[in-house]
Design an enzyme around this catalytic site. Structure first.
Site, mmCIF file in Angstrom:
data_model
loop_
_atom_site.group_PDB
_atom_site.id
_atom_site.type_symbol
_atom_site.label_atom_id
_atom_site.label_comp_id
_atom_site.label_asym_id
_atom_site.label_seq_id
_atom_site.Cartn_x
_atom_site.Cartn_y
_atom_site.Cartn_z
ATOM 1 N N ASP A 198 3.155 6.227 6.976
ATOM 2 C CA ASP A 198 2.519 5.731 5.755
ATOM 3 C C ASP A 198 3.514 6.009 4.635
ATOM 4 O OD1 ASP A 198 1.104 5.358 3.406
ATOM 5 O OD2 ASP A 198 -0.789 6.087 4.249
ATOM 6 N N ARG A 227 3.374 5.944 1.655
ATOM 7 C CA ARG A 227 2.842 6.661 0.482
ATOM 8 C C ARG A 227 3.013 8.164 0.613
ATOM 9 N NH1 ARG A 227 -2.868 3.453 0.531
ATOM 10 N NH2 ARG A 227 -2.541 3.843 2.738
ATOM 11 N N TYR A 265 6.217 -12.780 -9.737
ATOM 12 C CA TYR A 265 5.468 -12.184 -10.854
ATOM 13 C C TYR A 265 5.937 -10.766 -11.172
ATOM 14 C CZ TYR A 265 2.138 -10.515 -7.192
ATOM 15 O OH TYR A 265 1.553 -9.946 -6.091
HETATM 16 C C1 HXC Z 1 -11.231 -4.564 -5.009
HETATM 17 C C2 HXC Z 1 -10.524 -3.130 -3.331
HETATM 18 C C3 HXC Z 1 -10.248 -4.209 -2.469
HETATM 19 C C4 HXC Z 1 -10.493 -5.525 -2.958
HETATM 20 C C5 HXC Z 1 -9.785 -2.373 -1.427
HETATM 21 N N1 HXC Z 1 -10.223 -2.020 -2.634
HETATM 22 N N2 HXC Z 1 -9.760 -3.706 -1.297
HETATM 23 N N3 HXC Z 1 -11.006 -3.291 -4.579
HETATM 24 N N4 HXC Z 1 -10.981 -5.651 -4.219
HETATM 25 N N5 HXC Z 1 -10.242 -6.586 -2.199
HETATM 26 C C6 HXC Z 1 -10.428 -0.657 -3.137
HETATM 27 C C7 HXC Z 1 -11.407 0.118 -2.286
HETATM 28 O O1 HXC Z 1 -12.736 -0.161 -2.648
HETATM 29 C C8 HXC Z 1 -10.987 1.559 -2.585
HETATM 30 O O2 HXC Z 1 -11.465 1.980 -3.822
HETATM 31 C C9 HXC Z 1 -9.480 1.450 -2.754
HETATM 32 O O3 HXC Z 1 -9.208 0.065 -3.030
HETATM 33 C C10 HXC Z 1 -8.738 1.850 -1.496
HETATM 34 O O4 HXC Z 1 -9.247 1.062 -0.437
HETATM 35 P P1 HXC Z 1 -8.970 1.431 1.085
HETATM 36 O O5 HXC Z 1 -9.490 0.314 1.927
HETATM 37 O O6 HXC Z 1 -9.414 2.837 1.365
HETATM 38 O O7 HXC Z 1 -7.365 1.455 1.055
HETATM 39 P P2 HXC Z 1 -6.330 1.419 2.207
HETATM 40 O O8 HXC Z 1 -6.973 1.543 3.557
HETATM 41 O O9 HXC Z 1 -5.289 2.386 1.822
HETATM 42 O O10 HXC Z 1 -5.743 -0.108 2.135
HETATM 43 C C11 HXC Z 1 -4.844 -0.487 1.152
HETATM 44 C C12 HXC Z 1 -5.146 -1.902 0.676
HETATM 45 C C13 HXC Z 1 -5.331 -2.897 1.858
HETATM 46 C C14 HXC Z 1 -4.010 -2.315 -0.265
HETATM 47 C C15 HXC Z 1 -6.467 -1.889 -0.120
HETATM 48 O O11 HXC Z 1 -5.548 -4.219 1.382
HETATM 49 C C16 HXC Z 1 -4.127 -2.884 2.778
HETATM 50 O O12 HXC Z 1 -4.042 -2.070 3.681
HETATM 51 N N6 HXC Z 1 -3.132 -3.813 2.590
HETATM 52 C C17 HXC Z 1 -1.909 -3.850 3.386
HETATM 53 C C18 HXC Z 1 -1.438 -5.239 3.704
HETATM 54 C C19 HXC Z 1 -1.415 -6.216 2.563
HETATM 55 O O13 HXC Z 1 -2.039 -6.009 1.507
HETATM 56 N N7 HXC Z 1 -0.692 -7.301 2.777
HETATM 57 C C20 HXC Z 1 -0.549 -8.347 1.764
HETATM 58 C C21 HXC Z 1 0.722 -8.190 0.988
HETATM 59 S S1 HXC Z 1 0.945 -9.722 0.257
HETATM 60 P P3 HXC Z 1 -12.831 2.887 -3.994
HETATM 61 O O14 HXC Z 1 -12.796 3.330 -5.398
HETATM 62 O O15 HXC Z 1 -13.959 1.934 -3.693
HETATM 63 O O16 HXC Z 1 -12.736 4.003 -3.003
HETATM 64 C C22 HXC Z 1 1.782 -9.619 -1.162
HETATM 65 C C23 HXC Z 1 2.141 -11.008 -1.662
HETATM 66 C C24 HXC Z 1 2.542 -11.074 -3.094
HETATM 67 O O17 HXC Z 1 2.033 -8.579 -1.674
HETATM 68 C C25 HXC Z 1 2.845 -12.461 -3.625
HETATM 69 C C26 HXC Z 1 2.173 -13.649 -3.047
HETATM 70 C C27 HXC Z 1 2.666 -14.971 -3.530
HETATM 71 P P1 NAP Z 2 1.643 -8.196 5.741
HETATM 72 O O1 NAP Z 2 1.814 -8.944 7.024
HETATM 73 O O2 NAP Z 2 0.308 -7.699 5.388
HETATM 74 O O3 NAP Z 2 2.710 -7.034 5.746
HETATM 75 C C1 NAP Z 2 2.531 -5.808 5.133
HETATM 76 C C2 NAP Z 2 3.012 -4.754 6.094
HETATM 77 O O4 NAP Z 2 3.107 -3.526 5.390
HETATM 78 C C3 NAP Z 2 2.102 -4.542 7.287
HETATM 79 O O5 NAP Z 2 2.845 -4.551 8.465
HETATM 80 C C4 NAP Z 2 1.492 -3.162 7.038
HETATM 81 O O6 NAP Z 2 1.301 -2.485 8.286
HETATM 82 C C5 NAP Z 2 2.580 -2.515 6.205
HETATM 83 N N1 NAP Z 2 2.059 -1.466 5.342
HETATM 84 C C6 NAP Z 2 1.074 -1.562 4.420
HETATM 85 N N2 NAP Z 2 0.834 -0.380 3.855
HETATM 86 C C7 NAP Z 2 1.720 0.476 4.400
HETATM 87 C C8 NAP Z 2 1.976 1.852 4.218
HETATM 88 N N3 NAP Z 2 1.279 2.584 3.347
HETATM 89 N N4 NAP Z 2 2.956 2.431 4.954
HETATM 90 C C9 NAP Z 2 3.646 1.705 5.846
HETATM 91 N N5 NAP Z 2 3.464 0.404 6.066
HETATM 92 C C10 NAP Z 2 2.502 -0.205 5.349
HETATM 93 O O7 NAP Z 2 2.108 -9.116 4.501
HETATM 94 P P2 NAP Z 2 3.362 -10.047 4.261
HETATM 95 O O8 NAP Z 2 2.883 -11.302 3.665
HETATM 96 O O9 NAP Z 2 4.215 -10.117 5.475
HETATM 97 O O10 NAP Z 2 4.125 -9.246 3.117
HETATM 98 C C11 NAP Z 2 5.388 -8.642 3.359
HETATM 99 C C12 NAP Z 2 6.138 -8.477 2.053
HETATM 100 O O11 NAP Z 2 6.387 -9.745 1.458
HETATM 101 C C13 NAP Z 2 5.396 -7.669 0.995
HETATM 102 O O12 NAP Z 2 6.326 -6.897 0.260
HETATM 103 C C14 NAP Z 2 4.825 -8.731 0.100
HETATM 104 O O13 NAP Z 2 4.549 -8.266 -1.193
HETATM 105 C C15 NAP Z 2 5.957 -9.724 0.122
HETATM 106 N N6 NAP Z 2 5.576 -11.087 -0.280
HETATM 107 C C16 NAP Z 2 4.840 -11.848 0.561
HETATM 108 C C17 NAP Z 2 4.541 -13.142 0.182
HETATM 109 C C18 NAP Z 2 3.751 -14.065 1.073
HETATM 110 O O14 NAP Z 2 3.478 -15.200 0.663
HETATM 111 N N7 NAP Z 2 3.403 -13.674 2.300
HETATM 112 C C19 NAP Z 2 4.973 -13.623 -1.049
HETATM 113 C C20 NAP Z 2 5.722 -12.801 -1.877
HETATM 114 C C21 NAP Z 2 6.024 -11.524 -1.471
HETATM 115 P P3 NAP Z 2 0.089 -1.408 8.464
HETATM 116 O O15 NAP Z 2 -1.147 -2.085 7.950
HETATM 117 O O16 NAP Z 2 0.075 -1.132 9.933
HETATM 118 O O17 NAP Z 2 0.492 -0.230 7.658
#
Ligand code: HXC
Ligand code: NAP
Length: 292
Positions: free
Chosen positions: A67, A69, A149
């Site tokens: 993780d 973090r 962004y």
């Molecule tokens: C509002 C939310 C929420 C949502 C979670 N929370 N999801 N709040 N809307 N959709 C809140 C929860 O209620 C909680 O607050 C806090 O966030 C932590 O939630 P957890 O589920 O305990 O967190 P965690 O398990 O650590 O998961 C982290 C996460 C989750 C960021 C919330 O989505 C995740 O694991 N994401 C990883 C993969 C991911 O996001 N991939 C996409 C990247 S795409 P409270 O106060 O209720 O406890 C990207 C593209 C950018 O970045 C550009 C695109 C063009």
């Molecule tokens: P994704 O498939 O959800 O990838 C995110 C990855 O990060 C997952 O493999 C997840 O694995 C890992 N991750 C999340 N939290 C983590 C943590 N705390 N420690 C270690 N690993 C963690 O999403 P994606 O679209 O491929 O995104 C990849 C990258 O591209 C990101 O930086 C995103 O912001 C960027 N990006 C994506 C897009 C798009 O259109 N897809 C556009 C612009 C930028 P676990 O859940 O197992 O931890």
């Protein structure tokens, strides 16, 4: 588009490399001769991905649970990868967390969840590896995955925008501070590339996906190969003089949203005929002051 040995024997760590863009980049790096380590919070996802990637490419992979973090877990990951492969040449800070929400609905924990992964996680990985490189006099490259962004900002993904802006500042700052030590910093700003992780959290409704497609000057999303080839080039020695730069790969999406008059592309040909008359000084439905 590259020689098959472009990344021969480079050891590359891709955070979040078990899914999405990270996995696609890892697969391309393997095809080009690299050894690839990946990490994620879900051990089984990372291990399965690493096994599949190795089988397909015939290359060497390594998966570790981490993780980003947690600074102690990041330290342990760096040690484990170095123990496995002897060194790390390239770090790809790809792991991210994100979701759409009105900002006033966010709890502090929700803010921390995104900032923790994107900003702190990237910083911890950069610091842990950078210290090792500096101590050993080793050169290397760090590639940060941001998005457009990071500099435009964006409503409804504000923790992500703030975090990505921080990562871009990190990229540019360390390009200067660590450049003299042979450590390059580069970034990619992708537009929309469909992945399960991003689409479920950012475009949960089909009409949202349609809106994004329509708003893009190329009227399509990105293809993985377009992104993975850019990443391969940027981390390769061929890009050795690129430092502190962010390369946008979004089909022109962000400048499309920024240009003052770009929305006029919605007008029909007939509307343009009417407007042409107006801009030549003719009144709608009649003769203008300069009608002669
Ligand atoms: C509002 C939310 C929420 C949502 C979670 N929370 N999801 N709040 N809307 N959709 C809140 C929860 O209620 C909680 O607050 C806090 O966030 C932590 O939630 P957890 O589920 O305990 O967190 P965690 O398990 O650590 O998961 C982290 C996460 C989750 C960021 C919330 O989505 C995740 O694991 N994401 C990883 C993969 C991911 O996001 N991939 C996409 C990247 S795409 P409270 O106060 O209720 O406890 C990207 C593209 C950018 O970045 C550009 C695109 C063009
Ligand atoms: P994704 O498939 O959800 O990838 C995110 C990855 O990060 C997952 O493999 C997840 O694995 C890992 N991750 C999340 N939290 C983590 C943590 N705390 N420690 C270690 N690993 C963690 O999403 P994606 O679209 O491929 O995104 C990849 C990258 O591209 C990101 O930086 C995103 O912001 C960027 N990006 C994506 C897009 C798009 O259109 N897809 C556009 C612009 C930028 P676990 O859940 O197992 O931890």
């Amino acid at each position: 588009m590259f020689q098959a040995d472009l990344l021969q024997d480079k050891v590359i760590l891709v955070t979040g490399g078990g899914t999405g863009l990270g996995r696609a980049m890892g697969e391309r790096f393997l095809e080009l001769g690299a050894k690839v380590a990946i990490c994620g919070r879900r051990q089984e996802v990372a291990e399965q991905a690493a096994a599949d990637m190795a089988r397909r490419s015939g290359g060497e992979t390594f998966a570790t649970r981490c993780d980003v973090r947690q600074a102690d877990q990041v330290e342990a990951m760096m040690n484990a990868v170095i123990e496995r492969f002897g060194r790390i040449d390239v770090l790809v800070n790809n792991a991210a967390g994100n979701f759409i929400s009105p900002t006033q609905r966010l709890s502090p924990r929700a803010v921390d969840a995104v900032l923790g992964i994107v900003l702190h996680g990237t910083f911890y990985c950069t610091l842990a590896l950078g210290k090792r490189w500096l101590e050993q006099g080793q050169s290397g490259t760090m590639l940060n995955i941001v998005t457009t962004y990071a500099w435009t900002g964006s409503g409804y993904v504000v923790p992500s925008a703030a975090a990505k802006a921080g990562v871009l500042a990190l990229t540019r700052s360390l390009a200067v501070e660590w450049g003299p030590h042979g450590i390059r910093q580069v970034a990619i700003a992708p537009g929309p590339f469909p992945t399960e992780g991003a689409w479920t959290r950012l475009m949960p409704r089909p009409e949202m996906q349609e809106q994004f497609l329509h708003a893009n000057p190329l009227r399509r999303v990105g293809q993985m190969a377009e992104l993975t080839n850019l990443a391969a080039y940027l981390i390769s020695d061929a890009a050795g003089y690129i430092n502190g730069e962010v390369v946008t790969i979004d089909g022109g999406e962000w400048i499309g949203g920024a240009g003052e008059f770009n929305k006029l592309s919605e007008l029909t040909s007939q509307e343009w005929d009417e407007i042409a008359a107006l801009t030549r000084g003719k009144k709608e439905g009649g003769e203008g002051p300069n009608a002669n």
